[in-house]
Design a protein around this motif. Structure first.
Motif, mmCIF file in Angstrom:
data_model
loop_
_atom_site.group_PDB
_atom_site.id
_atom_site.type_symbol
_atom_site.label_atom_id
_atom_site.label_comp_id
_atom_site.label_asym_id
_atom_site.label_seq_id
_atom_site.Cartn_x
_atom_site.Cartn_y
_atom_site.Cartn_z
ATOM 1 N N ALA A 67 -0.587 11.075 13.493
ATOM 2 C CA ALA A 67 -1.670 12.061 13.523
ATOM 3 C C ALA A 67 -1.160 13.408 14.031
ATOM 4 C CB ALA A 67 -2.803 11.561 14.419
ATOM 5 N N ALA A 68 -0.316 13.378 15.052
ATOM 6 C CA ALA A 68 0.190 14.616 15.646
ATOM 7 C C ALA A 68 1.024 15.421 14.657
ATOM 8 C CB ALA A 68 1.016 14.292 16.887
ATOM 9 N N PHE A 69 1.781 14.718 13.783
ATOM 10 C CA PHE A 69 2.651 15.406 12.833
ATOM 11 C C PHE A 69 1.998 15.636 11.471
ATOM 12 C CE2 PHE A 69 5.999 14.024 15.768
ATOM 13 C CZ PHE A 69 6.847 15.130 15.749
ATOM 14 N N ALA A 70 0.811 15.083 11.266
ATOM 15 C CA ALA A 70 0.178 15.152 9.943
ATOM 16 C C ALA A 70 -0.163 16.578 9.536
ATOM 17 C CB ALA A 70 -1.081 14.287 9.916
ATOM 18 N N GLN A 71 -0.478 17.417 10.501
ATOM 19 C CA GLN A 71 -0.809 18.820 10.224
ATOM 20 C C GLN A 71 0.100 19.686 11.086
ATOM 21 O OE1 GLN A 71 -5.228 19.465 9.795
ATOM 22 N NE2 GLN A 71 -5.313 17.392 10.605
ATOM 23 N N ARG A 72 1.301 19.923 10.576
ATOM 24 C CA ARG A 72 2.365 20.529 11.368
ATOM 25 C C ARG A 72 2.049 21.937 11.853
ATOM 26 N NH1 ARG A 72 7.250 17.776 11.055
ATOM 27 N NH2 ARG A 72 8.389 19.661 11.617
ATOM 28 N N ARG A 73 1.202 22.658 11.131
ATOM 29 C CA ARG A 73 0.905 24.033 11.542
ATOM 30 C C ARG A 73 -0.125 24.096 12.666
ATOM 31 N NH1 ARG A 73 0.827 27.685 5.970
ATOM 32 N NH2 ARG A 73 2.954 27.171 5.308
ATOM 33 N N LYS A 74 -0.757 22.978 12.917
ATOM 34 C CA LYS A 74 -1.761 22.941 13.980
ATOM 35 C C LYS A 74 -1.128 22.524 15.301
ATOM 36 C CE LYS A 74 -5.914 21.974 11.259
ATOM 37 N NZ LYS A 74 -7.120 21.107 11.167
ATOM 38 N N THR A 75 -1.805 22.832 16.381
ATOM 39 C CA THR A 75 -1.344 22.349 17.681
ATOM 40 C C THR A 75 -1.513 20.837 17.715
ATOM 41 O OG1 THR A 75 -3.536 22.535 18.686
ATOM 42 C CG2 THR A 75 -2.089 24.487 18.799
ATOM 43 N N ALA A 76 -0.813 20.183 18.629
ATOM 44 C CA ALA A 76 -0.926 18.730 18.758
ATOM 45 C C ALA A 76 -2.361 18.342 19.084
ATOM 46 C CB ALA A 76 0.021 18.221 19.845
ATOM 47 N N ALA A 77 -3.031 19.167 19.902
ATOM 48 C CA ALA A 77 -4.416 18.871 20.281
ATOM 49 C C ALA A 77 -5.318 18.848 19.053
ATOM 50 C CB ALA A 77 -4.922 19.896 21.290
ATOM 51 N N ASN A 78 -5.194 19.852 18.197
ATOM 52 C CA ASN A 78 -6.026 19.919 16.992
ATOM 53 C C ASN A 78 -5.671 18.816 16.000
ATOM 54 O OD1 ASN A 78 -7.644 22.106 17.712
ATOM 55 N ND2 ASN A 78 -6.143 23.601 16.990
ATOM 56 N N ALA A 79 -4.366 18.569 15.834
ATOM 57 C CA ALA A 79 -3.927 17.567 14.863
ATOM 58 C C ALA A 79 -4.346 16.161 15.289
ATOM 59 C CB ALA A 79 -2.411 17.637 14.696
ATOM 60 N N VAL A 80 -4.161 15.838 16.566
ATOM 61 C CA VAL A 80 -4.538 14.510 17.069
ATOM 62 C C VAL A 80 -6.054 14.334 17.025
ATOM 63 C CG1 VAL A 80 -4.573 13.010 19.111
ATOM 64 C CG2 VAL A 80 -2.473 14.225 18.474
ATOM 65 N N SER A 81 -6.775 15.379 17.415
ATOM 66 C CA SER A 81 -8.232 15.319 17.401
ATOM 67 C C SER A 81 -8.746 15.060 15.989
ATOM 68 C CB SER A 81 -8.812 16.632 17.942
ATOM 69 O OG SER A 81 -10.224 16.649 17.807
ATOM 70 N N ALA A 82 -8.194 15.785 15.007
ATOM 71 C CA ALA A 82 -8.623 15.623 13.628
ATOM 72 C C ALA A 82 -8.165 14.290 13.047
ATOM 73 C CB ALA A 82 -8.080 16.767 12.773
ATOM 74 N N GLY A 83 -6.930 13.910 13.363
ATOM 75 C CA GLY A 83 -6.356 12.704 12.770
ATOM 76 C C GLY A 83 -6.942 11.414 13.299
ATOM 77 N N LEU A 84 -7.323 11.406 14.577
ATOM 78 C CA LEU A 84 -7.835 10.180 15.186
ATOM 79 C C LEU A 84 -9.333 10.231 15.452
ATOM 80 C CD1 LEU A 84 -4.944 9.361 17.699
ATOM 81 C CD2 LEU A 84 -5.294 8.488 15.374
ATOM 82 N N GLY A 85 -9.954 11.374 15.137
ATOM 83 C CA GLY A 85 -11.402 11.486 15.308
ATOM 84 C C GLY A 85 -11.862 11.559 16.746
ATOM 85 N N TRP A 86 -11.026 12.109 17.626
ATOM 86 C CA TRP A 86 -11.384 12.225 19.035
ATOM 87 C C TRP A 86 -11.862 13.639 19.352
ATOM 88 C CZ3 TRP A 86 -6.296 9.666 21.144
ATOM 89 C CH2 TRP A 86 -6.374 8.293 20.954
ATOM 90 N N GLU A 87 -12.635 13.745 20.427
ATOM 91 C CA GLU A 87 -13.047 15.063 20.908
ATOM 92 C C GLU A 87 -11.796 15.825 21.356
ATOM 93 O OE1 GLU A 87 -15.953 16.560 21.004
ATOM 94 O OE2 GLU A 87 -17.030 14.862 20.104
ATOM 95 N N LYS A 88 -11.735 17.101 20.976
ATOM 96 C CA LYS A 88 -10.569 17.896 21.337
ATOM 97 C C LYS A 88 -10.416 17.990 22.851
ATOM 98 C CE LYS A 88 -8.372 22.394 20.666
ATOM 99 N NZ LYS A 88 -8.486 23.749 20.063
ATOM 100 N N ALA A 89 -11.538 18.022 23.560
ATOM 101 C CA ALA A 89 -11.481 18.129 25.023
ATOM 102 C C ALA A 89 -10.740 16.942 25.631
ATOM 103 C CB ALA A 89 -12.895 18.209 25.585
#
Length: 283
Positions: A227-249
């Motif tokens: 999930a962290a590497f799936a969207q390389r241009r995004k920060t790890a926080a945004n990529a993990v949040s989007a990839g795993l469906g978690w709240e960014k906070a």
């Protein structure tokens, strides 16, 4: 006339063999590459070698000259008569027709090699299945010493990149968890028939006895990494949040507890930092 004196391309034509693009068939025919690859694999009389995709058997013969036993797994049944000819007279080689991604590899190793014999993998891998094959071999935790494989040069650079460097990706982190990776040498596209459009490189993955980081849930860790590497241009926080469906906070809080900056990208994180984030997220 010996097989070494007969061009492999001539043997293939004589058998009416047509190359399959779907199978990614580019056979290694450079007579200088295979002995070098076999030598650097570390093969010796007391070991076994598992070869994946022997093609016309050029590398197989080089391995058979060094190893105690070679088991070559070939998906394409049309190549069996070709291999029967090119490998004739080699009593330490077995050809198994099957899909390396579907075979019971633990059972295959037990059937093909004597108990206690160290076994290594040496192969010219089709580009389209490079990562799936490597990851299956690593994740299965088979009793293997190393993997010496030829892959597309771009893939070689990614697989062997330091975790935390710009060239690293999810597969880089996964490989580094299971093995120590290094590039051995480059191979030009003209060493193959038919010649591919890109150059290749031989890499070696020496399997670790123990992972370099401690994880409580490997499967969850690798889901996080992907999930962290799936969207390389995004920060790890945004990529993990989007990839795993978690709240960014929640992810930002975990990054803070792992001692990592909120704006860090996955490509800048070392394996230990990725593991620290996983722990902070409860893995």
């Amino acid at each position: 006339m010996s097989h070494e004196a007969v061009p492999y391309t001539e043997i293939l034509r004589r058998h009416g063999f047509a190359f399959s693009k779907a199978m990614g068939q580019n056979f290694l025919i450079n007579p200088g590459v295979c002995p070098r690859m076999a030598e650097l694999s570390g093969a010796h009389a007391g070991c076994g070698v598992l070869e994946i995709g022997p093609g016309a058997g050029v590398l197989t013969r080089a391995l058979a000259a060094r190893a105690g036993r070679v088991a070559a797994v070939e998906l394409d049944a049309r190549l069996l008569p070709v291999l029967e000819e090119t490998l004739r007279g080699l009593d330490n080689v077995a050809v198994i027709q099957g899909d390396i991604l579907k075979l019971d590899l633990r059972a295959l190793l037990a059937e093909q090699f004597p108990p206690g014999m160290p076994v290594m993998v040496c192969a010219n891998l089709p580009y389209y299945i490079t990562s799936p094959v490597i990851m299956r071999l690593l994740e299965s935790r088979l009793p293997l010493v190393s993997l010496t494989v030829m892959v597309q040069k771009e893939a070689a650079e990614r697989l062997c990149a330091p975790v935390g460097s710009r060239a690293s990706g999810a597969v880089t982190a996964a490989v580094a968890y299971y093995a120590e990776a290094r590039q051995l040498f480059s191979v030009s596209r003209g060493s193959f028939f038919p010649a591919p459009k890109v150059d290749s490189a031989v890499i070696q993955l020496s399997l670790r006895k123990n992972p370099p980081v401690a994880l409580s849930d490997e499967a969850a860790f690798f889901r996080l990494v992907r999930a962290a590497f799936a969207q390389r241009r995004k920060t790890a926080a945004n990529a993990v949040s989007a990839g795993l469906g978690w709240e960014k906070a929640r992810v930002l809080d975990a990054l803070a507890r792992a001692g990592l900056p909120a704006e860090i990208r996955a490509e800048a994180m070392t394996l230990e930092q990725l593991a620290e984030l996983a722990r902070a997220l409860g893995y």
